[in-house]
Design an enzyme around this catalytic site. Sequence first.
Site, short mmCIF file in Angstrom:
data_model
loop_
_atom_site.label_atom_id
_atom_site.label_comp_id
_atom_site.label_asym_id
_atom_site.label_seq_id
_atom_site.Cartn_x
_atom_site.Cartn_y
_atom_site.Cartn_z
N LYS A 74 0.74 -1.17 -0.17
CA LYS A 74 -0.03 -0.07 0.08
C LYS A 74 0.93 0.68 -0.63
CE LYS A 74 -2.97 -2.63 3.14
NZ LYS A 74 -2.18 -3.87 3.80
N HIS A 107 -3.17 3.35 1.73
CA HIS A 107 -3.47 2.68 2.23
C HIS A 107 -4.94 3.08 3.23
CE1 HIS A 107 -0.63 0.76 5.44
NE2 HIS A 107 -3.03 0.70 5.86
N GLY A 188 -10.80 -8.70 15.06
CA GLY A 188 -10.99 -8.08 16.12
C GLY A 188 -9.86 -8.32 17.57
P1 A2P Z 1 -0.99 -14.55 17.23
O1 A2P Z 1 -0.13 -14.28 15.99
O2 A2P Z 1 -0.10 -14.75 18.66
O3 A2P Z 1 -1.82 -15.90 16.74
P2 A2P Z 1 -6.38 -9.40 13.59
O4 A2P Z 1 -5.74 -9.47 12.43
O5 A2P Z 1 -7.47 -9.69 13.28
O6 A2P Z 1 -6.65 -8.19 14.17
O7 A2P Z 1 -6.08 -9.69 14.30
C1 A2P Z 1 -4.51 -10.71 15.12
C2 A2P Z 1 -4.48 -10.83 15.95
O8 A2P Z 1 -5.35 -12.17 16.83
C3 A2P Z 1 -3.18 -11.66 16.89
O9 A2P Z 1 -2.99 -11.56 18.00
C4 A2P Z 1 -3.19 -13.19 17.06
O10 A2P Z 1 -2.48 -13.50 17.76
C5 A2P Z 1 -4.51 -13.81 16.71
N1 A2P Z 1 -5.04 -14.58 16.63
C6 A2P Z 1 -4.97 -14.38 15.20
N2 A2P Z 1 -5.14 -15.98 14.67
C7 A2P Z 1 -5.61 -16.84 15.94
C8 A2P Z 1 -6.54 -17.78 16.43
N3 A2P Z 1 -7.17 -18.29 15.04
N4 A2P Z 1 -7.18 -18.04 17.36
C9 A2P Z 1 -7.18 -16.54 18.45
N5 A2P Z 1 -6.17 -16.30 18.19
C10 A2P Z 1 -5.58 -15.39 16.83
#
Ligand code: A2P
Length: 273
Positions: A74, A107, A188
């Site tokens: 972006k 972006h 989220g």
């Molecule tokens: P982590 O990197 O430790 O897995 P988003 O992209 O919606 O903002 O979400 C990112 C956040 O969600 C990160 O903190 C990531 O942590 C966490 N996350 C990603 N995949 C999962 C999952 N399958 N279950 C729980 N948390 C997740």
Amino acid sequence: MEKIKLNNGILMPCIGLGVYRMDNTETSENIIKYALSNGYRHIDTASYYDNEEIVGKAIKESEVKREDIFLTTKVWNEDQRQSRVLKAFETSLKKLDTEYLDLYLIHWPVADKIEQTWEILSKLYEQGKIKAIGVSNFKQHHIERLQKCSPIVPVVNQIELHPYFNQRELVNYCLEHHIQPVAWSPLGASKTNLLEEAILKNLAKKYNKCPAQIVLRWNFQNHVVSIPKSSNKERLKQNISIFDFELTKDEMLQIDSLNSNKRLGADPDTFDF
Ligand code: A2P
């Protein structure tokens, strides 16, 4: 991996790896390589994330061919100046160590630069330097301004979207205009306890999935592409294993009921540029 056809005919994988907050280190590079060797074919970065080099390195060193990967970056707000967009584009290409981009996005809608930046991106697209161009964090009134300056319709609008903020009106507007909605922060998860919601936990139990998979499947059935970030190998695998079950209409509505119309991120109209 399911793919969706964008308005210019190119295919975008329905789940991508979002790399916001992954730092420019070998650890992140290894996570991206791991994602590629476990089925990911879509990576979403941005010059602002300051990690284009490791994305480029991970792609180069992975066994997956460049042409099999859908790569998005972006143009950052401060680069949305007549004299800076081209340079920003070239810098991203160089950092990503690639000849072309699959998708280049504005972006954020910088209020007085929208038309000018879109015209420059349109030219790059016409010259074949990018396979598709689109926008991010645009509201309907921002998108309408594009129609006045270029015949090119953005292929995507990447927006904050999760069950607490489902942006249904904007999603419907985009779908009606053949603009693919892409959800950032689809879980989220870093700022809320969304994944602890009983509705999601119960559905997860029913389908032998985890709450994150229920949310990503809900997006998929709503024709929304998701780009969840994870730096955890197990969760990376979970996030692309959503194509073997289907939520019912009633279950989709249950998830819709979580909407509270509250953003976690900045409002594109008041974001301080
Ligand atoms: P982590 O990197 O430790 O897995 P988003 O992209 O919606 O903002 O979400 C990112 C956040 O969600 C990160 O903190 C990531 O942590 C966490 N996350 C990603 N995949 C999962 C999952 N399958 N279950 C729980 N948390 C997740």
